[in-house]
Design an enzyme around this catalytic site. Sequence first.
Site, PDB file in Angstrom:
ATOM      1  N   ASN A 171       2.255  -4.951  -3.219  1.00 48.56           N
ATOM      2  CA  ASN A 171       0.840  -5.285  -3.035  1.00 48.56           C
ATOM      3  C   ASN A 171       0.047  -3.999  -2.778  1.00 48.56           C
ATOM      4  O   ASN A 171       0.534  -3.107  -2.085  1.00 48.56           O
ATOM      5  CB  ASN A 171       0.751  -6.219  -1.805  1.00 48.56           C
ATOM      6  CG  ASN A 171      -0.577  -6.903  -1.612  1.00 48.56           C
ATOM      7  OD1 ASN A 171      -1.067  -7.580  -2.507  1.00 48.56           O
ATOM      8  ND2 ASN A 171      -1.161  -6.751  -0.433  1.00 48.56           N
TER       9      ASN A 171
ATOM     10  N   ASP B 297     -12.199 -10.066  -1.156  1.00 48.01           N
ATOM     11  CA  ASP B 297     -13.474 -10.213  -0.454  1.00 48.01           C
ATOM     12  C   ASP B 297     -14.461  -9.277  -1.143  1.00 48.01           C
ATOM     13  O   ASP B 297     -14.060  -8.295  -1.760  1.00 48.01           O
ATOM     14  CB  ASP B 297     -13.368  -9.979   1.064  1.00 48.01           C
ATOM     15  CG  ASP B 297     -12.783  -8.637   1.479  1.00 48.01           C
ATOM     16  OD1 ASP B 297     -12.587  -7.751   0.616  1.00 48.01           O
ATOM     17  OD2 ASP B 297     -12.517  -8.463   2.690  1.00 48.01           O
TER      18      ASP B 297
ATOM     19  N   HIS C  43     -10.382  -5.830  -2.615  1.00 49.52           N
ATOM     20  CA  HIS C  43     -11.463  -5.664  -1.641  1.00 49.52           C
ATOM     21  C   HIS C  43     -12.615  -4.970  -2.359  1.00 49.52           C
ATOM     22  O   HIS C  43     -12.581  -3.757  -2.585  1.00 49.52           O
ATOM     23  CB  HIS C  43     -10.985  -4.826  -0.446  1.00 49.52           C
ATOM     24  CG  HIS C  43      -9.906  -5.503   0.348  1.00 49.52           C
ATOM     25  ND1 HIS C  43     -10.132  -6.652   1.075  1.00 49.52           N
ATOM     26  CD2 HIS C  43      -8.594  -5.212   0.520  1.00 49.52           C
ATOM     27  CE1 HIS C  43      -9.005  -7.033   1.668  1.00 49.52           C
ATOM     28  NE2 HIS C  43      -8.058  -6.183   1.340  1.00 49.52           N
TER      29      HIS C  43
ATOM     30  N   GLU D 245       0.810  -1.232   0.000  1.00 48.48           N
ATOM     31  CA  GLU D 245       0.000   0.000   0.000  1.00 48.48           C
ATOM     32  C   GLU D 245       0.839   1.277   0.000  1.00 48.48           C
ATOM     33  O   GLU D 245       0.619   2.170   0.819  1.00 48.48           O
ATOM     34  CB  GLU D 245      -0.959  -0.008   1.208  1.00 48.48           C
ATOM     35  CG  GLU D 245      -1.887  -1.217   1.215  1.00 48.48           C
ATOM     36  CD  GLU D 245      -2.894  -1.226   2.362  1.00 48.48           C
ATOM     37  OE1 GLU D 245      -2.744  -0.434   3.302  1.00 48.48           O
ATOM     38  OE2 GLU D 245      -3.842  -2.032   2.282  1.00 48.48           O
TER      39      GLU D 245
ATOM     40  N   GLU E 188      -6.131 -10.506  -1.685  1.00 49.44           N
ATOM     41  CA  GLU E 188      -6.970 -10.272  -0.493  1.00 49.44           C
ATOM     42  C   GLU E 188      -8.444 -10.163  -0.872  1.00 49.44           C
ATOM     43  O   GLU E 188      -9.181  -9.314  -0.361  1.00 49.44           O
ATOM     44  CB  GLU E 188      -6.530  -8.981   0.226  1.00 49.44           C
ATOM     45  CG  GLU E 188      -5.061  -8.974   0.614  1.00 49.44           C
ATOM     46  CD  GLU E 188      -4.645  -7.768   1.450  1.00 49.44           C
ATOM     47  OE1 GLU E 188      -5.521  -7.023   1.934  1.00 49.44           O
ATOM     48  OE2 GLU E 188      -3.426  -7.579   1.626  1.00 49.44           O
TER      49      GLU E 188
HETATM   50  C1  XIL Z   1      -6.513  -6.302   8.036  1.00 49.11           C
HETATM   51  C2  XIL Z   1      -6.900  -7.492   8.909  1.00 49.11           C
HETATM   52  O1  XIL Z   1      -7.827  -8.291   8.189  1.00 49.11           O
HETATM   53  C3  XIL Z   1      -7.504  -7.009  10.203  1.00 49.11           C
HETATM   54  O2  XIL Z   1      -7.701  -8.103  11.093  1.00 49.11           O
HETATM   55  C4  XIL Z   1      -6.596  -5.979  10.871  1.00 49.11           C
HETATM   56  O3  XIL Z   1      -7.235  -5.452  12.013  1.00 49.11           O
HETATM   57  C5  XIL Z   1      -6.256  -4.858   9.904  1.00 49.11           C
HETATM   58  O4  XIL Z   1      -5.683  -5.409   8.734  1.00 49.11           O
HETATM   59  N1  XIL Z   1      -4.971  -4.524   3.501  1.00 49.11           N
HETATM   60  C6  XIL Z   1      -4.011  -5.399   3.964  1.00 49.11           C
HETATM   61  C7  XIL Z   1      -4.345  -6.322   5.087  1.00 49.11           C
HETATM   62  O5  XIL Z   1      -2.935  -5.493   3.374  1.00 49.11           O
HETATM   63  O6  XIL Z   1      -3.222  -6.593   5.891  1.00 49.11           O
HETATM   64  C8  XIL Z   1      -5.462  -5.783   5.941  1.00 49.11           C
HETATM   65  O7  XIL Z   1      -5.806  -6.773   6.908  1.00 49.11           O
HETATM   66  C9  XIL Z   1      -6.644  -5.408   5.074  1.00 49.11           C
HETATM   67  C10 XIL Z   1      -6.267  -4.331   4.089  1.00 49.11           C
END
Ligand code: XIL
Length: 313
Positions: free
Chosen positions: A179, A245, A215, A138, A243
Amino acid sequence: MKILLLLGLVGSISCAFRDHANKIYIGAAVSPTYFSDATYQSLAGAQFNFLTPENEMKIDATEPSQGQFNYAQADELVQFAQTNNMKVRGHTLVWHSQVPSWMQSLTGTALEEAMKNHISNVMGRYKGGIYAWDVVNEVFNEDGTLRDSIWTQAMQSGFIATAFQAAREADPNAKLYINDYNIEGVNAKSTGLYNLVQELKTQGVPIDGVGFQAHFTAGSVPTDLQTNLQRFADLGVDVAITELDIGGAGQEAQQATDYATVIQDCLAVSRCVGVTIWGIMDKYSWRASTNPLPFDDNGNAKAAATAIEGALQ
Ligand code: XIL
């Protein structure tokens, strides 16, 4: 007999995702926090052939005080992955979030040294045992410029190349990824990243892959996801959905379609190595109120699970 057998399958899928994951891996973010739930634990091992520690390999977890490393939970996950024949994505070494306070207070070369030391310790611990690491996470703003952080303040944009070089040294066999989120379609942010990856490749910086967090909310998968994955692959790097969802409370059908779309888009790009879902059961999701995952609060398969299984076949 047959009827009983069929009844037993209601609310579950006929087979495991991982049985169909021949061309790409299918992963999940997993946390030992929920291992006390036997349903969760068994879904993790049975459905997926890849695992990303949800929080356990982040900086605050592995190096809570400077030079004092804590690997208890990360070790537990690596052990779980080995037992269940899963590969591991390490996540993540350099990020602006979940940074312990000791590290936030460092500047300049002190932070640079701490970063290198962190990378070499954490990657060294699992050397040879991790398929890929998210080396930096990020680092972009939405407009495609670099995010202002302790890292840029100490090293300008150079922290990225320095981190990748330290990572290659620490574990030459791990695939090294950058990432990010909101980079799934062609837009200002993904183009900023595209230009950076091109530049890093030109400079000989050891980068192997780009992770697309993905996401989403139902109905919002970018129509140019495949095109965008392909343009990065054409730079000579692997790509992965890292990641995934899809927020979709009350929209299970659209959510299922979207899960299938993302998997099909990955399958259509030969350098797309896999898809990782950010969790397993809705109730343990970081976005729990949106029911974004393929299994419901009780671990029953949702329409999304059937769609994922179908798309993998
Ligand atoms: C999130 C986790 O799912 C949570 O449990 C935590 O509180 C915060 O981080 N981007 C990422 C992940 O790269 O590491 C994050 O994960 C979600 C967003």
